[in-house]
Scaffold this motif. Sequence first.
Motif, PDB file in Angstrom:
ATOM      1  N   CYS A 144      36.056  14.854  54.315  1.00 22.36           N
ATOM      2  CA  CYS A 144      34.691  15.362  54.186  1.00 22.36           C
ATOM      3  C   CYS A 144      34.742  16.846  54.520  1.00 22.36           C
ATOM      4  CB  CYS A 144      33.766  14.620  55.162  1.00 22.36           C
ATOM      5  SG  CYS A 144      32.069  15.245  55.229  1.00 22.36           S
ATOM      6  N   VAL A 145      33.915  17.658  53.842  1.00 18.54           N
ATOM      7  CA  VAL A 145      33.926  19.101  54.076  1.00 18.54           C
ATOM      8  C   VAL A 145      32.519  19.573  54.429  1.00 18.54           C
ATOM      9  CG1 VAL A 145      34.572  21.370  53.177  1.00 18.54           C
ATOM     10  CG2 VAL A 145      35.752  19.329  52.340  1.00 18.54           C
ATOM     11  N   VAL A 146      32.415  20.296  55.544  1.00 18.62           N
ATOM     12  CA  VAL A 146      31.153  20.876  55.987  1.00 18.62           C
ATOM     13  C   VAL A 146      31.191  22.376  55.723  1.00 18.62           C
ATOM     14  CG1 VAL A 146      29.670  21.359  57.979  1.00 18.62           C
ATOM     15  CG2 VAL A 146      30.810  19.144  57.774  1.00 18.62           C
ATOM     16  N   PHE A 147      30.100  22.907  55.186  1.00 18.69           N
ATOM     17  CA  PHE A 147      29.948  24.348  55.014  1.00 18.69           C
ATOM     18  C   PHE A 147      28.827  24.817  55.924  1.00 18.69           C
ATOM     19  CE2 PHE A 147      31.963  22.869  51.185  1.00 18.69           C
ATOM     20  CZ  PHE A 147      32.893  23.859  50.904  1.00 18.69           C
ATOM     21  N   ARG A 148      29.097  25.881  56.687  1.00 18.39           N
ATOM     22  CA  ARG A 148      28.079  26.410  57.581  1.00 18.39           C
ATOM     23  C   ARG A 148      28.298  27.897  57.781  1.00 18.39           C
ATOM     24  NH1 ARG A 148      28.394  23.207  63.025  1.00 18.39           N
ATOM     25  NH2 ARG A 148      26.415  24.309  63.177  1.00 18.39           N
ATOM     26  N   GLY A 149      27.319  28.561  58.403  1.00 16.36           N
ATOM     27  CA  GLY A 149      27.425  29.984  58.675  1.00 16.36           C
ATOM     28  C   GLY A 149      27.533  30.247  60.159  1.00 16.36           C
ATOM     29  N   SER A 150      27.845  31.486  60.505  1.00 20.78           N
ATOM     30  CA  SER A 150      27.991  31.861  61.907  1.00 20.78           C
ATOM     31  C   SER A 150      26.795  32.682  62.380  1.00 20.78           C
ATOM     32  CB  SER A 150      29.271  32.683  62.110  1.00 20.78           C
ATOM     33  OG  SER A 150      29.163  33.926  61.420  1.00 20.78           O
ATOM     34  N   GLU A 151      26.554  32.649  63.662  1.00 21.85           N
ATOM     35  CA  GLU A 151      25.598  33.515  64.356  1.00 21.85           C
ATOM     36  C   GLU A 151      24.193  33.492  63.746  1.00 21.85           C
ATOM     37  OE1 GLU A 151      26.921  37.297  65.683  1.00 21.85           O
ATOM     38  OE2 GLU A 151      29.032  36.673  65.778  1.00 21.85           O
ATOM     39  N   GLY A 152      23.691  32.276  63.541  1.00 24.75           N
ATOM     40  CA  GLY A 152      22.281  32.128  63.208  1.00 24.75           C
ATOM     41  C   GLY A 152      21.892  32.304  61.767  1.00 24.75           C
ATOM     42  N   ALA A 153      22.844  32.397  60.875  1.00 22.86           N
ATOM     43  CA  ALA A 153      22.536  32.481  59.442  1.00 22.86           C
ATOM     44  C   ALA A 153      23.482  31.567  58.684  1.00 22.86           C
ATOM     45  CB  ALA A 153      22.666  33.907  58.927  1.00 22.86           C
ATOM     46  N   PHE A 154      22.964  30.891  57.658  1.00 25.36           N
ATOM     47  CA  PHE A 154      23.841  30.120  56.779  1.00 25.36           C
ATOM     48  C   PHE A 154      24.458  31.076  55.769  1.00 25.36           C
ATOM     49  CE2 PHE A 154      24.626  27.671  52.886  1.00 25.36           C
ATOM     50  CZ  PHE A 154      25.480  26.692  53.377  1.00 25.36           C
ATOM     51  N   CYS A 155      23.630  31.673  54.928  1.00 24.37           N
ATOM     52  CA  CYS A 155      24.103  32.669  53.958  1.00 24.37           C
ATOM     53  C   CYS A 155      22.895  33.430  53.430  1.00 24.37           C
ATOM     54  CB  CYS A 155      24.855  31.990  52.824  1.00 24.37           C
ATOM     55  SG  CYS A 155      25.412  33.140  51.540  1.00 24.37           S
ATOM     56  N   ALA A 156      22.933  34.757  53.589  1.00 21.69           N
ATOM     57  CA  ALA A 156      21.782  35.599  53.254  1.00 21.69           C
ATOM     58  C   ALA A 156      21.691  35.953  51.784  1.00 21.69           C
ATOM     59  CB  ALA A 156      21.809  36.873  54.098  1.00 21.69           C
ATOM     60  N   GLY A 157      22.554  35.403  50.949  1.00 27.77           N
ATOM     61  CA  GLY A 157      22.420  35.636  49.518  1.00 27.77           C
ATOM     62  C   GLY A 157      23.618  36.333  48.919  1.00 27.77           C
ATOM     63  N   GLY A 158      23.350  37.094  47.846  1.00 26.19           N
ATOM     64  CA  GLY A 158      24.417  37.767  47.116  1.00 26.19           C
ATOM     65  C   GLY A 158      24.857  39.055  47.778  1.00 26.19           C
ATOM     66  N   ASP A 159      25.692  39.771  47.083  1.00 22.33           N
ATOM     67  CA  ASP A 159      26.325  40.981  47.604  1.00 22.33           C
ATOM     68  C   ASP A 159      25.397  42.178  47.393  1.00 22.33           C
ATOM     69  OD1 ASP A 159      27.985  43.029  48.344  1.00 22.33           O
ATOM     70  OD2 ASP A 159      29.697  42.349  47.173  1.00 22.33           O
ATOM     71  N   VAL A 160      24.591  42.487  48.411  1.00 26.55           N
ATOM     72  CA  VAL A 160      23.634  43.595  48.315  1.00 26.55           C
ATOM     73  C   VAL A 160      24.361  44.922  48.127  1.00 26.55           C
ATOM     74  CG1 VAL A 160      21.812  44.854  49.519  1.00 26.55           C
ATOM     75  CG2 VAL A 160      21.897  42.367  49.648  1.00 26.55           C
ATOM     76  N   ASN A 161      25.530  45.078  48.738  1.00 24.80           N
ATOM     77  CA  ASN A 161      26.294  46.319  48.596  1.00 24.80           C
ATOM     78  C   ASN A 161      26.654  46.567  47.136  1.00 24.80           C
ATOM     79  OD1 ASN A 161      27.833  48.622  49.678  1.00 24.80           O
ATOM     80  ND2 ASN A 161      29.622  47.450  49.017  1.00 24.80           N
ATOM     81  N   ALA A 162      27.013  45.497  46.422  1.00 26.61           N
ATOM     82  CA  ALA A 162      27.323  45.635  44.998  1.00 26.61           C
ATOM     83  C   ALA A 162      26.078  46.036  44.213  1.00 26.61           C
ATOM     84  CB  ALA A 162      27.898  44.333  44.455  1.00 26.61           C
ATOM     85  N   MET A 163      24.909  45.478  44.593  1.00 24.25           N
ATOM     86  CA  MET A 163      23.663  45.857  43.930  1.00 24.25           C
ATOM     87  C   MET A 163      23.381  47.352  44.128  1.00 24.25           C
ATOM     88  SD  MET A 163      21.179  42.689  45.015  1.00 24.25           S
ATOM     89  CE  MET A 163      21.838  41.037  45.221  1.00 24.25           C
ATOM     90  N   MET A 164      23.611  47.842  45.349  1.00 22.80           N
ATOM     91  CA  MET A 164      23.375  49.256  45.640  1.00 22.80           C
ATOM     92  C   MET A 164      24.358  50.141  44.887  1.00 22.80           C
ATOM     93  SD  MET A 164      22.594  48.969  49.735  1.00 22.80           S
ATOM     94  CE  MET A 164      22.415  50.749  49.915  1.00 22.80           C
ATOM     95  N   GLN A 165      25.596  49.693  44.776  1.00 24.27           N
ATOM     96  CA  GLN A 165      26.584  50.456  44.021  1.00 24.27           C
ATOM     97  C   GLN A 165      26.210  50.540  42.547  1.00 24.27           C
ATOM     98  OE1 GLN A 165      30.245  48.358  44.979  1.00 24.27           O
ATOM     99  NE2 GLN A 165      30.847  49.979  46.387  1.00 24.27           N
ATOM    100  N   LEU A 166      25.666  49.440  42.015  1.00 21.15           N
ATOM    101  CA  LEU A 166      25.218  49.445  40.622  1.00 21.15           C
ATOM    102  C   LEU A 166      24.093  50.445  40.427  1.00 21.15           C
ATOM    103  CD1 LEU A 166      25.170  48.277  37.746  1.00 21.15           C
ATOM    104  CD2 LEU A 166      23.660  46.471  38.600  1.00 21.15           C
ATOM    105  N   GLN A 167      23.123  50.441  41.345  1.00 23.39           N
ATOM    106  CA  GLN A 167      21.986  51.347  41.232  1.00 23.39           C
ATOM    107  C   GLN A 167      22.412  52.807  41.345  1.00 23.39           C
ATOM    108  OE1 GLN A 167      18.737  50.535  40.440  1.00 23.39           O
ATOM    109  NE2 GLN A 167      19.705  48.548  40.037  1.00 23.39           N
ATOM    110  N   SER A 168      23.440  53.080  42.149  1.00 32.62           N
ATOM    111  CA  SER A 168      23.882  54.464  42.353  1.00 32.62           C
ATOM    112  C   SER A 168      24.845  54.934  41.278  1.00 32.62           C
ATOM    113  CB  SER A 168      24.561  54.598  43.722  1.00 32.62           C
ATOM    114  OG  SER A 168      25.800  53.889  43.734  1.00 32.62           O
ATOM    115  N   GLY A 169      25.301  54.019  40.447  1.00 33.90           N
ATOM    116  CA  GLY A 169      26.257  54.371  39.412  1.00 33.90           C
ATOM    117  C   GLY A 169      27.701  54.236  39.847  1.00 33.90           C
TER     118      GLY A 169
END
Length: 267
Positions: free
Chosen positions: A54-79
């Motif tokens: 059996c496999v459990v997926f979990r996050g550390s320090e009070g978050a499971f997963c905050a979503g996608g890669d925001v840094n990549a989104m910012m890099q796209l916007q900046s060119g």
Amino acid sequence: MTEVELDSDAVSLAIDEHVATVTLDAPETRNALTMEVTAGVREALDSLPDEARCVVFRGSEGAFCAGGDVNAMMQLQSGALSLPDAVDHIIDDTADCVRRVYECDLPTVAAIDGAAVGAGGALAIACDIQLLHEEAHIGFGFRRVGLAVDSGLSYLLPRLVGQNVAMELVYTGELLGPERALELGVVNRVAGADEFEAELDELTARIAGGPTKALTASKRLLRRQDDSIEAAIEHEATAQAVIFETEDHAEGVESFMERREPEFEGR
């Protein structure tokens, strides 16, 4: 509990009593699906010990997963990141990570004891069972950053809650608390702070103590939702022909006849 050594610093893998736990450990991004995290999840799945049932997926320090890669989104916007590279990043990293979790042969559980949003929500519902902490939330608010759904959500969410509910959740970006998530069938269980770990342990122990080959076959069969009933019956019979010859089936029959609890070994 035994730690399994990984190259990744953003994800850890441990095994205890046949339960493998994959922990997203990038608190600086609230365990978002960055390239480092997605690579770590794939490495963990490739490194599952043979004893895992059996496999459990979990996050550390009070978050499971905050979503996608925001840094990549910012890099796209900046060119700094080209549009083709951004699309490839979604397909090859974020979405591929969710797909790998969804396609894991073993039964999977999402232990959601913090926010699971956007692609993090997709990761959570890619698991077979979801246990939600009473103070946690889950949502699919891609609209908040002006995006359409991705990470396989257009496939996963309607199959979980139905087309019209999926549409509403995506259109509104509603962040679901425990009661609402349970009502809509987005999660299976909700547990309070004092009971969360105990309920997770009880659930995973029951799964890991089951007839593993039969459960994994059942998982594959239940996922074939596009079959007709005739095709489903044929696939079931084919799978059953294999399971009939397992040691766990023999133990199941013997324990039933002897009126005792079975002791499955996953073989």
